[in-house]
Motif scaffolding. Structure first.
Motif, PDB file in Angstrom:
ATOM      1  N   PHE B  55      37.899   9.810 -19.157  1.00 38.08           N
ATOM      2  CA  PHE B  55      37.941   9.303 -17.777  1.00 38.08           C
ATOM      3  C   PHE B  55      38.994  10.040 -16.959  1.00 38.08           C
ATOM      4  O   PHE B  55      38.815  10.294 -15.774  1.00 38.08           O
ATOM      5  N   THR B  56      40.109  10.394 -17.598  1.00 38.87           N
ATOM      6  CA  THR B  56      41.176  11.095 -16.872  1.00 38.87           C
ATOM      7  C   THR B  56      40.749  12.530 -16.543  1.00 38.87           C
ATOM      8  O   THR B  56      41.127  13.073 -15.504  1.00 38.87           O
ATOM      9  N   ALA B  57      39.953  13.129 -17.432  1.00 33.80           N
ATOM     10  CA  ALA B  57      39.559  14.538 -17.226  1.00 33.80           C
ATOM     11  C   ALA B  57      38.494  14.688 -16.139  1.00 33.80           C
ATOM     12  O   ALA B  57      38.372  15.752 -15.538  1.00 33.80           O
ATOM     13  N   LEU B  58      37.721  13.627 -15.886  1.00 34.86           N
ATOM     14  CA  LEU B  58      36.604  13.763 -14.936  1.00 34.86           C
ATOM     15  C   LEU B  58      37.026  14.248 -13.546  1.00 34.86           C
ATOM     16  O   LEU B  58      36.376  15.134 -12.986  1.00 34.86           O
ATOM     17  N   PRO B  59      38.087  13.726 -12.942  1.00 32.21           N
ATOM     18  CA  PRO B  59      38.450  14.219 -11.601  1.00 32.21           C
ATOM     19  C   PRO B  59      39.042  15.645 -11.598  1.00 32.21           C
ATOM     20  O   PRO B  59      39.547  16.096 -10.570  1.00 32.21           O
ATOM     21  N   GLU B  60      39.023  16.313 -12.725  1.00 34.06           N
ATOM     22  CA  GLU B  60      39.515  17.696 -12.802  1.00 34.06           C
ATOM     23  C   GLU B  60      38.539  18.665 -12.119  1.00 34.06           C
ATOM     24  O   GLU B  60      38.942  19.706 -11.587  1.00 34.06           O
ATOM     25  N   THR B  61      37.247  18.329 -12.137  1.00 31.31           N
ATOM     26  CA  THR B  61      36.205  19.266 -11.679  1.00 31.31           C
ATOM     27  C   THR B  61      36.401  19.721 -10.239  1.00 31.31           C
ATOM     28  O   THR B  61      36.150  20.887  -9.913  1.00 31.31           O
ATOM     29  N   GLN B 112      36.684   9.506  -7.279  1.00 26.09           N
ATOM     30  CA  GLN B 112      36.384   9.546  -8.705  1.00 26.09           C
ATOM     31  C   GLN B 112      37.550   8.974  -9.536  1.00 26.09           C
ATOM     32  O   GLN B 112      37.323   8.303 -10.535  1.00 26.09           O
ATOM     33  N   GLY B 113      38.758   9.245  -9.060  1.00 26.50           N
ATOM     34  CA  GLY B 113      39.932   8.721  -9.769  1.00 26.50           C
ATOM     35  C   GLY B 113      39.941   7.209  -9.779  1.00 26.50           C
ATOM     36  O   GLY B 113      40.208   6.575 -10.813  1.00 26.50           O
ATOM     37  N   ILE B 114      39.627   6.618  -8.612  1.00 22.54           N
ATOM     38  CA  ILE B 114      39.624   5.149  -8.521  1.00 22.54           C
ATOM     39  C   ILE B 114      38.546   4.580  -9.451  1.00 22.54           C
ATOM     40  O   ILE B 114      38.789   3.640 -10.214  1.00 22.54           O
ATOM     41  N   THR B 137      31.274   6.781 -12.587  1.00 20.66           N
ATOM     42  CA  THR B 137      32.336   7.732 -12.244  1.00 20.66           C
ATOM     43  C   THR B 137      31.737   9.069 -11.825  1.00 20.66           C
ATOM     44  O   THR B 137      32.237   9.728 -10.895  1.00 20.66           O
ATOM     45  N   ALA B 138      30.639   9.460 -12.479  1.00 15.54           N
ATOM     46  CA  ALA B 138      30.039  10.767 -12.175  1.00 15.54           C
ATOM     47  C   ALA B 138      29.408  10.798 -10.785  1.00 15.54           C
ATOM     48  O   ALA B 138      29.259  11.876 -10.191  1.00 15.54           O
ATOM     49  N   ILE B 139      29.039   9.620 -10.265  1.00 11.36           N
ATOM     50  CA  ILE B 139      28.384   9.593  -8.944  1.00 11.36           C
ATOM     51  C   ILE B 139      29.288  10.198  -7.861  1.00 11.36           C
ATOM     52  O   ILE B 139      28.820  10.924  -6.981  1.00 11.36           O
ATOM     53  N   SER B 140      30.591   9.945  -7.956  1.00 12.83           N
ATOM     54  CA  SER B 140      31.521  10.501  -6.949  1.00 12.83           C
ATOM     55  C   SER B 140      31.596  12.018  -7.026  1.00 12.83           C
ATOM     56  O   SER B 140      32.193  12.663  -6.158  1.00 12.83           O
TER      57      SER B 140
END
Lengths: 385, 161
Positions: B55-61, B112-114, B137-140
């Motif tokens: 979950f923490t890595a997702l907003p890295e993109t 995405q972070g939220i 989370t991926a939708i954002s």
């Protein structure tokens, strides 16, 4: 094309295209900064709550479900309840250490302690004050124990090992009588709170004035600490604490009116101001003739509809429990609404504390039901909230 | 090697700065929020570590999109690799491309972070929520993809790539 753009730029008063681009950038930069700041601000307000909310949601997930409560209710005896709780890590550490009720209260106190530790700074004062609930509860337990001449072990079983007074508890427990307990509190805020009522206690030997002074101190100061909200989160906390205070005041008045007590008899037990029910309204309620007049005086507040519904049951049974249940449900629903409305702020913490309180109350109800003769599981189930 | 920088190339450099700066701002804030939530979840349940990390890595993109566009801009504006510089018009297109991926990344990263933080909380409350948490989370991410696509189209059809 380029020439005509250059002409337009010159007509606008810019000496060159470069100067125009520089001015354009300046404007865009200002707009960008405004957009970025206004977007980031609300997000940054959520930031301090993300860590505590994740922890609180983990604990919310561990609260007992209806199915689990049904299993506990079916337990044959207290020992079976204890065995069940031994399998739940949150309770296991207290179950073998203390008697059941003390273990349950210790778990609840641990939850309050956790929230006070992890909550963001702007709501810390209120949650820290809420922790005094355990100090006050311990003082009350000790003075009750002294009055009832309980021995050291019996008194210890009433004490919850949380709060700011944990270091003093041993010496307080060893005190010989109520006056010595109060003297032993020297150096804390409590002797000052009790100094006005100690003479009443000395004259009458009744503990009620001492207990009520302590309860009043807690709720009055709790409301005061929440009374100046800085943002949405603290404003919702004020709403929750305020509802608790209002409910406490309404319960005192309704109980007093069932015994036909007058204004002068009730006044000293009241929390002087409330949230929805302010000072002038409290006076009006205290001056009301009977329970029905109290409820009609509450018209226009959110407490009126549920109390009017409970009035029918009260008329039939003359029992306060219908009002108490309705008011407790109101506090629960307020907490639930806040937790749903404010999921990224203080909501989950308020929601969790309230659900935990309910869980502990239900477990205590089950334990009491198992101790008493003649309570079937279905009867106990009906008593659960 | 010092490159002679004209106005167009300088505008391209601003575009690169906006692309990586804004995208990383959004990604950083988003990741901070997600990480705070995940740390809270791990504090209660150590088994949450791997899932919290996801979950923490997702907003890295978002930061990666911004970084990619910035690199392309630096290469094709002649700052890196020593190619021909950009014209003033192409420089303005570069700013458009940088703003597209930068601002899209800012909003998307924070959003995405939220969601990621909330999903970490939901998973620790109910472990069955993991897959659904990832989907929400991926939708954002879509907003960042729109920004990235438009930035690429601008670079291609604006004559930079």
């Amino acid at each position: 094309m380029v020439d005509s753009i250059t002409t337009i730029i010159t007509t606008l008063g810019f000496p060159s295209v470069e100067a125009f681009i520089a001015a354009l950038f300046l404007v865009l930069a200002v707009v960008a900064v405004i957009v970025v700041v206004s977007t980031i601000k609300p997000v940054l307000n959520m930031f301090p709550y993300t860590y505590p909310n994740a922890r609180v949601r983990a604990r919310t997930g561990r609260l007992f479900t209806e199915k689990e409560f049904s299993e506990i209710v079916e337990a044959e005896n207290i020992e079976e309840i204890k065995n069940y709780l031994r399998g739940v890590p949150d309770y296991a550490k207290y179950i073998d250490q203390y008697p059941l009720e003390k273990a349950l209260d210790s778990q609840l106190a641990e939850s309050y302690d956790l929230i006070a530790r992890i909550t963001p700074d702007n709501s810390k004062e209120v949650f820290n004050f809420l922790l005094k609930k355990w100090d006050i509860r311990n003082i009350k337990s000790i003075i009750i124990a002294k009055q009832a001449n309980l021995n050291l072990n019996e008194t210890l079983n009433l004490i919850v090992p949380f709060g700011a007074l944990t270091d003093k508890l041993d010496s307080l427990i060893e005190a010989d009588n109520v006056t010595e307990v109060i003297n032993g509190l020297e150096g804390t805020e409590y002797p000052k709170i009790l100094e006005d009522v100690i003479s009443t206690y000395n004259e009458t030997g009744l503990l009620l004035p001492l207990e009520s002074a302590l309860d009043k101190y807690l709720l009055e100061n709790l409301l005061r600490s929440a009374a100046t909200p800085e943002d949405d989160n603290t404003s919702l906390l004020h709403n929750y604490i305020g509802t608790m205070v209002d409910v406490a005041n309404i319960k005192i008045i309704l109980r007093a009116k069932t015994y036909n007590l007058k204004y002068d008899d009730i006044e000293s037990y009241m929390i002087s101001d409330g949230y929805q029910i302010r000072e002038w309204k409290l006076k009006e309620l205290m001056e009301a003739e009977d329970v029905a007049s109290v409820i009609s005086s509450l018209e226009g507040t959110s407490y009126a509809p549920m109390l009017s519904d409970a009035m029918t049951e009260y008329t039939e049974t003359r029992s306060m429990s219908s009002f108490e249940k309705a008011l407790d449900n109101h506090v629960f629903n307020t907490a639930k609404t806040i937790s749903l409305k404010n999921q990224f702020g203080i909501g989950p913490m308020i929601g969790f504390l309230n659900k935990k309180e309910r869980e502990i109350r239900n477990l205590k109800t089950i334990a009491r039901g198992k101790r008493e003769e003649g309570f079937s599981p279905s009867m106990i189930k009906e008593m659960l909230i | 090697m010092v490159v002679e920088i004209g106005l167009g190339t300088a505008l391209g450099a601003i575009g690169a700065g906006v692309a990586v700066g804004m995208a990383c701002l959004g990604s950083g804030i988003g990741q901070g929020i997600a990480a705070a939530g995940s740390v809270g979840a791990v504090a209660e349940d150590p088994d949450m570590f791997a899932r919290g990390l996801i979950f923490t890595a997702l907003p890295e993109t978002q930061a990666i999109y911004g970084f990619l566009i910035a690199i392309l801009l630096l290469v094709f504006s002649g700052i890196m690799g020593g190619g021909a510089g950009l014209s003033v018009t192409a420089g303005l297109v570069a700013i458009g491309a940088g703003s597209a991926v930068g601002f899209a990344g800012l909003g998307s990263g924070m959003g995405q972070g939220i969601t990621a933080s909330s999903a970490a909380g939901a998973v620790v409350e109910d472990p069955d929520m993991f897959a659904r948490g990832i989907i929400f989370t991926a939708i954002s991410e879509t907003q960042a993809i729109y920004g990235f696509l438009i930035a690429i189209l601008l670079l291609v059809f604006g004559g930079i790539l």
